[in-house]
Scaffold this active site. Structure first.
Site, PDB file in Angstrom:
ATOM      1  N   HIS A 265      -2.836  -2.673  -0.932  1.00  0.00           N
ATOM      2  CA  HIS A 265      -2.628  -1.462  -0.129  1.00  0.00           C
ATOM      3  C   HIS A 265      -3.431  -1.506   1.164  1.00  0.00           C
ATOM      4  O   HIS A 265      -4.558  -1.975   1.222  1.00  0.00           O
ATOM      5  CB  HIS A 265      -2.917  -0.194  -0.938  1.00  0.00           C
ATOM      6  CG  HIS A 265      -4.358   0.078  -1.266  1.00  0.00           C
ATOM      7  ND1 HIS A 265      -5.201   0.765  -0.415  1.00  0.00           N
ATOM      8  CD2 HIS A 265      -5.092  -0.198  -2.370  1.00  0.00           C
ATOM      9  CE1 HIS A 265      -6.394   0.890  -0.984  1.00  0.00           C
ATOM     10  NE2 HIS A 265      -6.354   0.311  -2.168  1.00  0.00           N
TER      11      HIS A 265
ATOM     12  N   ASP B 250     -11.805  -2.036   0.567  1.00  0.00           N
ATOM     13  CA  ASP B 250     -10.840  -1.483  -0.390  1.00  0.00           C
ATOM     14  C   ASP B 250      -9.712  -0.874   0.433  1.00  0.00           C
ATOM     15  O   ASP B 250      -9.832   0.230   0.939  1.00  0.00           O
ATOM     16  CB  ASP B 250     -11.528  -0.431  -1.250  1.00  0.00           C
ATOM     17  CG  ASP B 250     -10.594   0.297  -2.194  1.00  0.00           C
ATOM     18  OD1 ASP B 250      -9.439  -0.122  -2.343  1.00  0.00           O
ATOM     19  OD2 ASP B 250     -11.021   1.321  -2.772  1.00  0.00           O
TER      20      ASP B 250
ATOM     21  N   GLU C 224      -1.910   4.596  -1.039  1.00  0.00           N
ATOM     22  CA  GLU C 224      -2.451   4.332  -2.378  1.00  0.00           C
ATOM     23  C   GLU C 224      -3.577   5.283  -2.721  1.00  0.00           C
ATOM     24  O   GLU C 224      -3.676   5.768  -3.856  1.00  0.00           O
ATOM     25  CB  GLU C 224      -2.952   2.880  -2.464  1.00  0.00           C
ATOM     26  CG  GLU C 224      -3.282   2.419  -3.876  1.00  0.00           C
ATOM     27  CD  GLU C 224      -4.730   2.663  -4.318  1.00  0.00           C
ATOM     28  OE1 GLU C 224      -5.046   2.439  -5.491  1.00  0.00           O
ATOM     29  OE2 GLU C 224      -5.551   3.102  -3.459  1.00  0.00           O
ATOM     30  N   GLU C 225      -4.421   5.590  -1.743  1.00  0.00           N
ATOM     31  CA  GLU C 225      -5.595   6.418  -2.017  1.00  0.00           C
ATOM     32  C   GLU C 225      -5.238   7.879  -2.268  1.00  0.00           C
ATOM     33  O   GLU C 225      -6.071   8.652  -2.733  1.00  0.00           O
ATOM     34  CB  GLU C 225      -6.588   6.327  -0.842  1.00  0.00           C
ATOM     35  CG  GLU C 225      -7.144   4.932  -0.579  1.00  0.00           C
ATOM     36  CD  GLU C 225      -8.109   4.449  -1.658  1.00  0.00           C
ATOM     37  OE1 GLU C 225      -8.331   5.195  -2.630  1.00  0.00           O
ATOM     38  OE2 GLU C 225      -8.617   3.322  -1.528  1.00  0.00           O
TER      39      GLU C 225
ATOM     40  N   ASP D 294      -6.019  -5.761  -5.774  1.00  0.00           N
ATOM     41  CA  ASP D 294      -6.874  -4.659  -5.336  1.00  0.00           C
ATOM     42  C   ASP D 294      -8.322  -5.091  -5.544  1.00  0.00           C
ATOM     43  O   ASP D 294      -8.590  -6.251  -5.848  1.00  0.00           O
ATOM     44  CB  ASP D 294      -6.542  -3.380  -6.116  1.00  0.00           C
ATOM     45  CG  ASP D 294      -6.828  -2.109  -5.326  1.00  0.00           C
ATOM     46  OD1 ASP D 294      -7.838  -2.073  -4.594  1.00  0.00           O
ATOM     47  OD2 ASP D 294      -6.057  -1.135  -5.451  1.00  0.00           O
TER      48      ASP D 294
ATOM     49  N   HIS E  82     -15.720   2.782  -1.818  1.00  0.00           N
ATOM     50  CA  HIS E  82     -15.501   4.047  -1.111  1.00  0.00           C
ATOM     51  C   HIS E  82     -16.729   4.463  -0.303  1.00  0.00           C
ATOM     52  O   HIS E  82     -17.083   5.644  -0.221  1.00  0.00           O
ATOM     53  CB  HIS E  82     -15.078   5.158  -2.070  1.00  0.00           C
ATOM     54  CG  HIS E  82     -13.655   5.024  -2.527  1.00  0.00           C
ATOM     55  ND1 HIS E  82     -12.942   6.067  -3.073  1.00  0.00           N
ATOM     56  CD2 HIS E  82     -12.804   3.973  -2.492  1.00  0.00           C
ATOM     57  CE1 HIS E  82     -11.715   5.662  -3.366  1.00  0.00           C
ATOM     58  NE2 HIS E  82     -11.609   4.380  -3.028  1.00  0.00           N
TER      59      HIS E  82
END
Length: 343
Positions: free
Chosen positions: A64, A173, A205-206, A228, A312
């Site tokens: 992603h 990410d 995706e998030e 991922d 994150h």
């Protein structure tokens, strides 16, 4: 272009969920020569590396493109911006963070407001997101003229080559996964495969995985590998839930994932001397695999994850060797299962 520069380019392109166009353009340029590219209605990037012949399997390689961030929810009379989260933002990283507000006319630098310790009466609690504001240096009238609710906000991050082959940056990410998929596609482009091969670098995706699910409906793959990131151990994390940095890609095992593909990935890793780890998930994977697997009539799917520390946050950390070995494993599995003679 070497891997470090590829990661710098991908991580340097903004792409908060729902506004992925800048990273879309960066990734499209990196896929040049692999096959024709298109943008789906929800903003994913699809590259058709090898068209599928009738009755052939069709493999989709996915990672992603989007990243977590913030969204402007309100502008007050003094020019301070209120915000909401766009994805799983960690509040502990927000106070005094440097940000960029992406407006219709360009990006504005800003800072998340923080109370000086001299004025703090209770430092035992983190403020909630709706208690925070962003200062862009404008008064209310100026701010409202240049910014509108819905504008995305990204975190300023400074890519950093660490000791050994460590690399730290925001948005690894899943830009690390994008880099691995692009490297694998470059290795496989032009080979004679007994399958169709497509790349889907997905949006959203998030915030729910809608980009990958719709891209899978467009491509109708029979098999998919989802690349991922996953948790790498740090001093404050539980070892059973984490992989190890520098020990290779993590092959997924979960109820929704195909056990046969998991076993084939292990065999390919052993056959090609690629180090690997096992990642067991007892429910959903928390990746785009969850949506891809149930698209259409169902897709045989597996995850290959890159170990990553500080997920994150603006200082996510990977090992370049793990990213390279992930690309090698993906390409090795495709050629082991579906041929791969040079055209």
């Amino acid at each position: 272009m070497d891997l470090e520069q590829m990661l710098r380019d991908l991580c340097g392109a903004t792409g908060v969920s729902g506004r992925e166009d800048p990273v879309w353009e960066t990734a499209r340029a990196l896929l040049e020569g692999c096959g024709p590219c298109e943008q789906t209605p929800l903003g994913s990037l699809v590259c058709r590396v090898c068209p599928a012949e009738p009755g052939q399997p069709h493999v989709m390689l996915n990672a992603h493109m989007d990243s977590i961030g913030l969204v402007v929810s309100y502008i007050d009379e003094n020019g301070f911006l209120r915000m909401g989260n766009c994805g799983g933002v960690d509040r502990s990283t927000l106070l005094a963070a440097q940000v960029r507000v992406h407006t219709r006319t360009g990006a504005l630098p800003g800072v998340v407001c923080t109370l000086p310790p001299h004025l703090e009466t209770d430092d035992s609690q983190l403020p909630k997101l709706d208690q925070l504001a962003i200062d862009v240096g404008l008064d209310g009238e100026q701010a409202k003229a240049r910014i509108q609710p819905g504008d995305r906000i990204s975190f300023c991050s400074f890519p950093n080559r660490m000791a050994g082959d460590g690399f730290s940056a925001g948005s690894l990410d899943d830009r690390a996964g994008c880099a691995a998929v692009i490297l694998a596609a470059r290795q496989l482009a032009g080979r004679r495969l007994r399958c169709g091969l497509s790349v889907a670098l997905s949006s959203l995706e998030e915030t729910g995985g809608q980009g990958a699910a719709t891209a899978a409906n467009l491509l109708a793959p029979t098999h998919a590998l989802v690349v991922d990131v996953s948790f790498a151990q740090t001093p404050d994390t539980p070892r059973p839930k984490c992989g190890l940095l520098g020990k290779g890609p993590m092959i997924g095992i979960a109820p929704i994932l195909d056990e046969g593909i998991s076993a084939q990935l292990e065999q390919s890793a052993k056959s090609h001397d690629i180090p690997y780890q096992i990642e067991v998930m007892n429910g959903d994977t928390g990746t785009d695999a969850d949506g891809i697997a149930i698209s259409g009539a169902g897709v045989r799917c597996c995850t290959v994850s890159i170990p990553l520390r500080y997920m994150h946050s603006p200082v996510e950390l990977v090992r370049l060797s793990d990213v390279e070995q992930t690309a090698q494993l993906v390409a090795a599995w495709v050629t082991d299962q579906f041929g791969g003679e040079q055209a």
